[in-house]
Motif scaffolding. Structure first.
Motif, mmCIF file in Angstrom:
data_model
loop_
_atom_site.group_PDB
_atom_site.id
_atom_site.type_symbol
_atom_site.label_atom_id
_atom_site.label_comp_id
_atom_site.label_asym_id
_atom_site.label_seq_id
_atom_site.Cartn_x
_atom_site.Cartn_y
_atom_site.Cartn_z
ATOM 1 N N SER A 75 0.593 -1.237 -0.183
ATOM 2 C CA SER A 75 -0.095 0.191 0.235
ATOM 3 C C SER A 75 0.945 1.176 -0.123
ATOM 4 C CB SER A 75 -0.712 -0.257 1.009
ATOM 5 O OG SER A 75 -1.495 0.905 1.579
ATOM 6 N N PRO B 21 -5.748 3.247 -0.981
ATOM 7 C CA PRO B 21 -6.577 3.402 -0.490
ATOM 8 C C PRO B 21 -7.297 4.459 -0.437
ATOM 9 C CG PRO B 21 -5.016 2.344 1.209
ATOM 10 C CD PRO B 21 -4.552 2.953 -0.030
ATOM 11 N N ALA C 242 -9.325 3.036 -4.918
ATOM 12 C CA ALA C 242 -10.486 2.396 -4.195
ATOM 13 C C ALA C 242 -12.037 2.141 -5.425
ATOM 14 C CB ALA C 242 -10.681 2.374 -3.005
#
Length: 532
Positions: free
Chosen positions: A83, A116, A138
């Motif tokens: 991430s 994210p 996302a």
């Protein structure tokens, strides 16, 4: 806080006109291949119902292999994930996350790099150079990349147009995120072709043969001093080609069989292979493959577009010429100078939307320069929506075998930007108003707007569309286009296997079957493969 204007979706339209096409007999409950015809299905003399009228020698090109992995498999997704938050990205709409993104892109090669939900401020240029790397948000309503510095400030590229007007190279190329780079995707020895072949043939004879079934090779043809290759591509109507020099074209194949020095190919040749064009083959070995960007909104400042050749580089993505089998999926682009530039092989763009705030629009009502541009080979764009107008919405420039399908917009144009684009397809598209469908540009010494084989199939429009006489070439195909006066321009049709002359079948776009020619060709090819 920036504000955004979201336009409504545009319904697909279609209005009937007189037709002399082949008619269906009976009613077919489920036809497939795009939107269902709303009236009695009618079939083209170039295709028929299921491709029974088509042959590899047809003037209708084979588009069935366009897109990621030739349409034969789903996207390859690595298992390992990281991430951008692991590298310090905040996504709070306040912090400059450029350093974190750059480190994530460098260390996340070969993995899924997750972004994210959040608004990520970025002020740099970024590169994806490792194969099998996926940048995944996302969803474009939740993951927003907010670029704050344009490309021209980050990396100045002073340039001039063909008309000698000062501008920047960011006006027509480049991306703040780049995939791969530039270069020829062939490696290993250049093996000469020793026998001439015709377009539609499926074999080549080599001077030596190190290949095996399953190998991928790339064929290259190079023009001679007389520019006879360009003359062939344009079917004798090249226009002014003084600005096209040392021209070359390419096509990628998978070898199905090997018979001594002869290789049997998985697809027909797009070109005649003449020995004066010094034909060679090499192993097809692109530098970067299987890179994807998906589920992201690219957000640029709300500032008025200053007009043609005054762009500053608010460009989201570029896919380089040495890349293959890459994709962009589920993308929203807001207030951009340009959309994606795609120069690779077998790449796919799908589920992409273009939006602009009212304050973004120029005095002429444009939101930017180029929407989606193909420079490459066998690339596919499907399921696209333009909620604003670019000067050039869909562009092909030197592109070969590329496809635009299943799209809609306000007033879309199909920009054939010279530089010998060859055998490209526009199918199952609602262009909206239809006031500028064939409006095209490009330097006048770069050849006529398109070379042979440009195909327009099931194009819905509010207005009637004239035959694109300004293209300067006859050898194109219009089927299922609302153009009642085109029949007068075309006259008697040539043979379906003639590569010259104009082709127009005035089938109402709501009745043409199949609606999506690319899908139909792909389905036919895959059915035949299973039958072998």
């Amino acid at each position: 806080m920036q504000k955004y204007h979201f336009l409504k979706q545009f319904p697909k339209l279609g209005i009937g006109i007189t037709t002399f096409a082949v008619f269906a007999v009976g009613v077919f409950p489920t036809l497939g291949y795009g939107q269902e015809p709303s009236g009695q299905p009618q079939f083209s003399r170039l295709w028929g119902r299921e491709g029974e009228l088509w042959s590899p020698q047809s003037r209708l090109p084979d588009f069935s292999l366009a897109g990621y992995r030739r349409g034969e498999e789903p996207y390859r997704i690595p298992r390992e994930r990281v991430s951008v938050r692991d590298f310090g990205a905040k996504g709070d709409g306040k912090t400059d996350d450029s350093a974190a993104f750059r480190e994530a892109f460098e260390k996340g090669g070969g993995k899924v790099i997750e972004i994210p939900p959040g608004r990520y401020l970025l002020t740099g240029l970024f590169s994806l150079t490792a194969s099998h790397t996926i940048v995944r948000g996302a969803g474009p309503d939740r993951t927003v990349l907010v670029f704050q510095v344009p490309g021209e400030r980050l990396q100045p590229r002073p340039a001039k147009t063909d008309g000698n007007q000062p501008t920047t190279g960011w006006s027509w190329a480049g991306g703040l995120i780049s995939i791969g780079g530039r270069g020829w995707p062939g490696t290993g020895p250049e093996i000469a072709i020793t026998r001439e072949q015709k377009r539609g043939d499926d074999r080549l004879r080599l001077a030596s043969n190190p290949f095996r079934p399953g190998d991928e090779i790339i064929l290259r043809l190079r023009d001679d001093p007389e520019k006879s290759l360009l003359g062939y591509l344009y079917r004798g109507q090249p226009g002014n080609i003084s600005g096209l020099n040392a021209w070359q074209v390419a096509q990628v194949f998978r070898i199905e069989q090997v018979k001594g020095e002869e290789v049997i190919l998985d697809r027909p040749l797009r070109f005649d292979v003449q020995l004066r064009w010094k034909p060679i083959v090499q192993k097809f070995s692109p530098g970067v493959t299987d890179v994807g960007i998906e589920g992201i909104c690219f957000d640029f400042p709300v500032e008025q577009y200053q007009g043609h050749f005054r762009e500053v580089g608010w460009n989201p993505i570029e896919i380089g010429s040495n890349a293959a089998h890459c994709w962009l999926r589920d993308i929203v682009i807001r207030n951009a100078d340009n959309g994606p530039f795609v120069g690779g092989y077998f790449c796919t763009i799908e589920q992409i939307r273009f939006q602009a705030d009212p304050e973004r629009l120029s005095q002429g009502g444009y939101c930017g320069h180029h929407g989606i541009t193909f420079f490459g080979n066998d690339c596919l764009c499907r399921d696209f929506t333009f909620e604003c107008r670019f000067i050039h919405d869909l562009t092909v420039q030197s592109a070969i075998g590329c496809v635009f399908a299943e799209g809609k917009g306000v007033d879309i144009n199909f920009d054939h930007h010279r530089w010998a684009p060859y055998e490209n397809l526009f199918t199952d598209i609602d262009v909206g108003r239809g006031s500028r469908v064939f409006a095209s540009s490009g330097g006048g010494m770069r050849g006529n707007h398109t070379a042979a084989g440009a195909t327009f199939w099931c194009i819905r429009s509010e207005r009637a569309v004239p035959w694109p006489r300004h293209f300067g070439i006859d050898a194109i195909n219009l089927v299922g286009v609302k153009s009642p006066l085109a029949a007068q321009e075309v006259g008697l049709l040539p043979s379906p296997e003639s590569s010259t002359g104009r082709w127009f079948e005035p089938i109402p776009p709501e009745n043409i079957y199949p609606q999506n020619l690319w899908e139909a060709q792909k389905a036919r090819r895959q059915k035949l493969q299973k039958a072998k």
